[in-house]
Write a protein that holds these residues in place. Structure first.
Motif, PDB file in Angstrom:
ATOM      1  N   LEU A 147       0.804  -1.223   0.000  1.00 42.90           N
ATOM      2  CA  LEU A 147       0.000   0.000   0.000  1.00 42.90           C
ATOM      3  C   LEU A 147       0.839   1.276   0.000  1.00 42.90           C
ATOM      4  N   HIS A 148       2.148   1.181  -0.217  1.00 42.78           N
ATOM      5  CA  HIS A 148       2.976   2.376  -0.097  1.00 42.78           C
ATOM      6  C   HIS A 148       2.584   3.487  -1.072  1.00 42.78           C
ATOM      7  N   SER A 149       2.152   3.171  -2.279  1.00 43.91           N
ATOM      8  CA  SER A 149       1.749   4.236  -3.212  1.00 43.91           C
ATOM      9  C   SER A 149       0.464   4.918  -2.742  1.00 43.91           C
ATOM     10  N   VAL A 150      -0.460   4.142  -2.200  1.00 49.80           N
ATOM     11  CA  VAL A 150      -1.703   4.713  -1.658  1.00 49.80           C
ATOM     12  C   VAL A 150      -1.387   5.558  -0.439  1.00 49.80           C
ATOM     13  N   GLU A 151      -0.533   5.036   0.447  1.00 51.54           N
ATOM     14  CA  GLU A 151      -0.183   5.762   1.667  1.00 51.54           C
ATOM     15  C   GLU A 151       0.582   7.055   1.355  1.00 51.54           C
ATOM     16  N   LEU A 152       1.437   7.039   0.333  1.00 52.09           N
ATOM     17  CA  LEU A 152       2.148   8.268  -0.060  1.00 52.09           C
ATOM     18  C   LEU A 152       1.179   9.334  -0.553  1.00 52.09           C
ATOM     19  N   ALA A 153       0.210   8.932  -1.361  1.00 52.93           N
ATOM     20  CA  ALA A 153      -0.782   9.893  -1.872  1.00 52.93           C
ATOM     21  C   ALA A 153      -1.612  10.466  -0.723  1.00 52.93           C
ATOM     22  N   LEU A 154      -2.027   9.608   0.202  1.00 55.31           N
ATOM     23  CA  LEU A 154      -2.839  10.079   1.337  1.00 55.31           C
ATOM     24  C   LEU A 154      -2.016  10.961   2.278  1.00 55.31           C
ATOM     25  N   ALA A 155      -0.756  10.623   2.489  1.00 52.51           N
ATOM     26  CA  ALA A 155       0.108  11.456   3.343  1.00 52.51           C
ATOM     27  C   ALA A 155       0.309  12.829   2.720  1.00 52.51           C
ATOM     28  N   SER A 156       0.462  12.872   1.425  1.00 54.19           N
ATOM     29  CA  SER A 156       0.619  14.150   0.722  1.00 54.19           C
ATOM     30  C   SER A 156      -0.635  15.010   0.875  1.00 54.19           C
ATOM     31  N   LEU A 157      -1.802  14.384   0.731  1.00 54.85           N
ATOM     32  CA  LEU A 157      -3.061  15.118   0.903  1.00 54.85           C
ATOM     33  C   LEU A 157      -3.220  15.601   2.341  1.00 54.85           C
ATOM     34  N   ARG A 158      -2.852  14.757   3.316  1.00 57.22           N
ATOM     35  CA  ARG A 158      -2.942  15.170   4.727  1.00 57.22           C
ATOM     36  C   ARG A 158      -2.066  16.387   4.990  1.00 57.22           C
ATOM     37  N   ARG A 159      -0.837  16.368   4.475  1.00 62.27           N
ATOM     38  CA  ARG A 159       0.067  17.518   4.663  1.00 62.27           C
ATOM     39  C   ARG A 159      -0.522  18.781   4.039  1.00 62.27           C
ATOM     40  N   ALA A 160      -1.071  18.643   2.844  1.00 63.02           N
ATOM     41  CA  ALA A 160      -1.662  19.807   2.172  1.00 63.02           C
ATOM     42  C   ALA A 160      -2.841  20.355   2.974  1.00 63.02           C
ATOM     43  N   LEU A 161      -3.694  19.474   3.451  1.00 63.04           N
ATOM     44  CA  LEU A 161      -4.862  19.925   4.223  1.00 63.04           C
ATOM     45  C   LEU A 161      -4.448  20.530   5.562  1.00 63.04           C
ATOM     46  N   MET A 162      -3.463  19.931   6.213  1.00 62.45           N
ATOM     47  CA  MET A 162      -3.017  20.448   7.508  1.00 62.45           C
ATOM     48  C   MET A 162      -2.315  21.794   7.363  1.00 62.45           C
ATOM     49  N   THR A 163      -1.792  22.073   6.200  1.00 65.35           N
ATOM     50  CA  THR A 163      -1.196  23.382   5.940  1.00 65.35           C
ATOM     51  C   THR A 163      -2.265  24.374   5.515  1.00 65.35           C
ATOM     52  N   MET A 164      -3.154  23.936   4.647  1.00 63.49           N
ATOM     53  CA  MET A 164      -4.157  24.828   4.064  1.00 63.49           C
ATOM     54  C   MET A 164      -5.186  25.305   5.088  1.00 63.49           C
ATOM     55  N   ILE A 165      -5.671  24.428   5.933  1.00 65.35           N
ATOM     56  CA  ILE A 165      -6.743  24.803   6.867  1.00 65.35           C
ATOM     57  C   ILE A 165      -6.325  25.949   7.788  1.00 65.35           C
ATOM     58  N   PRO A 166      -5.190  25.871   8.489  1.00 66.89           N
ATOM     59  CA  PRO A 166      -4.811  27.007   9.345  1.00 66.89           C
ATOM     60  C   PRO A 166      -4.571  28.302   8.567  1.00 66.89           C
ATOM     61  N   VAL A 167      -3.962  28.198   7.381  1.00 67.04           N
ATOM     62  CA  VAL A 167      -3.698  29.397   6.578  1.00 67.04           C
ATOM     63  C   VAL A 167      -5.015  30.068   6.185  1.00 67.04           C
ATOM     64  N   VAL A 168      -5.980  29.285   5.724  1.00 66.80           N
ATOM     65  CA  VAL A 168      -7.274  29.841   5.320  1.00 66.80           C
ATOM     66  C   VAL A 168      -7.989  30.464   6.519  1.00 66.80           C
ATOM     67  N   LEU A 169      -7.923  29.811   7.662  1.00 70.39           N
ATOM     68  CA  LEU A 169      -8.581  30.358   8.854  1.00 70.39           C
ATOM     69  C   LEU A 169      -7.915  31.644   9.329  1.00 70.39           C
ATOM     70  N   ILE A 170      -6.604  31.711   9.258  1.00 71.48           N
ATOM     71  CA  ILE A 170      -5.899  32.950   9.636  1.00 71.48           C
ATOM     72  C   ILE A 170      -6.266  34.074   8.681  1.00 71.48           C
ATOM     73  N   LEU A 171      -6.297  33.777   7.384  1.00 67.85           N
ATOM     74  CA  LEU A 171      -6.695  34.804   6.407  1.00 67.85           C
ATOM     75  C   LEU A 171      -8.135  35.246   6.634  1.00 67.85           C
ATOM     76  N   ALA A 172      -9.036  34.309   6.941  1.00 68.82           N
ATOM     77  CA  ALA A 172     -10.430  34.666   7.213  1.00 68.82           C
ATOM     78  C   ALA A 172     -10.541  35.520   8.463  1.00 68.82           C
ATOM     79  N   ALA A 173      -9.771  35.190   9.492  1.00 68.13           N
ATOM     80  CA  ALA A 173      -9.794  35.984  10.734  1.00 68.13           C
ATOM     81  C   ALA A 173      -9.261  37.388  10.482  1.00 68.13           C
TER      82      ALA A 173
END
Length: 186
Positions: A147-173
């Motif tokens: 499952l390493h290819s699936v896990e790499l894709a999901l880890a990449s998405l998790r990193r993107a979401l964990m970066t994007m969510i705080p940035v968007v919330l700070i900009l909204a605030a």
């Protein structure tokens, strides 16, 4: 207070939609992998009885089957590991690019599709038992892929979401604060 409430609502919406996107992508990736494994299993399941019948018996049929699977494996599905066994007797085994080995005992214990650990790697495996009357035997066919290819894709998405969510919330605030200051200015 209104700005804080609005940001809280947006945070819930953003986190909920991100979680939904992540879960949808995870399910889609697993479904694609399962479909690929099932496709390979179908090819192997169809060819084994054919080779046994074509060569007039078990010994010659299994020998030709081994050669065919080896050649087909390298060309068509090199990432997948394939094990075909009759009881504890190994008929053929291809490890794939990942060098994952599915022992016959493991293959015979699995019914259907499962995620297991093989050689320390999380691996998706599908296993079926088929009866081949022309050979007078039942064979277990297992097809697996790490499952390493699936896990790499999901880890990449998790990193993107964990970066994007705080940035968007700070900009909204910041935008809410600026808008509130401007609205309430004399």
């Amino acid at each position: 207070r209104v700005a804080v409430a609005n940001i809280s609502v947006w945070a819930v919406i953003l986190i909920g939609s991100s979680a939904g996107t992540y879960l949808y992508l995870r399910d889609t990736l697993y479904q694609q992998l399962d479909a690929n494994l099932e496709s390979t299993l179908s090819i192997v399941r169809t060819d084994l009885p054919h080779e046994v019948i074509e060569h007039g018996g078990r010994v010659d049929g299994e020998e030709d089957f081994r050669g065919m699977i080896s050649a087909l494996h390298k060309q068509s599905f090199p990432q997948q590991a394939i094990t075909v066994s009759e009881g504890n007797r190994l008929v053929t085994q291809e490890t794939g690019d990942s060098q994952v080995v599915v022992p016959p005992a493991v293959a015979s214990e699995i019914a259907g599709t499962q995620t297991i650990s093989l050689g320390g790697l999380a691996t998706r495996i599908v296993s079926r038992t088929i009866n081949v009357p022309a050979a007078g035997a039942s064979y277990t066919i297992a097809v697996a892929q790490p499952l390493h290819s699936v896990e790499l894709a999901l880890a990449s998405l998790r990193r993107a979401l964990m970066t994007m969510i705080p940035v968007v919330l700070i900009l909204a605030a910041a935008a809410a604060y600026w808008h509130a200051r401007r609205t309430l200015a004399p």
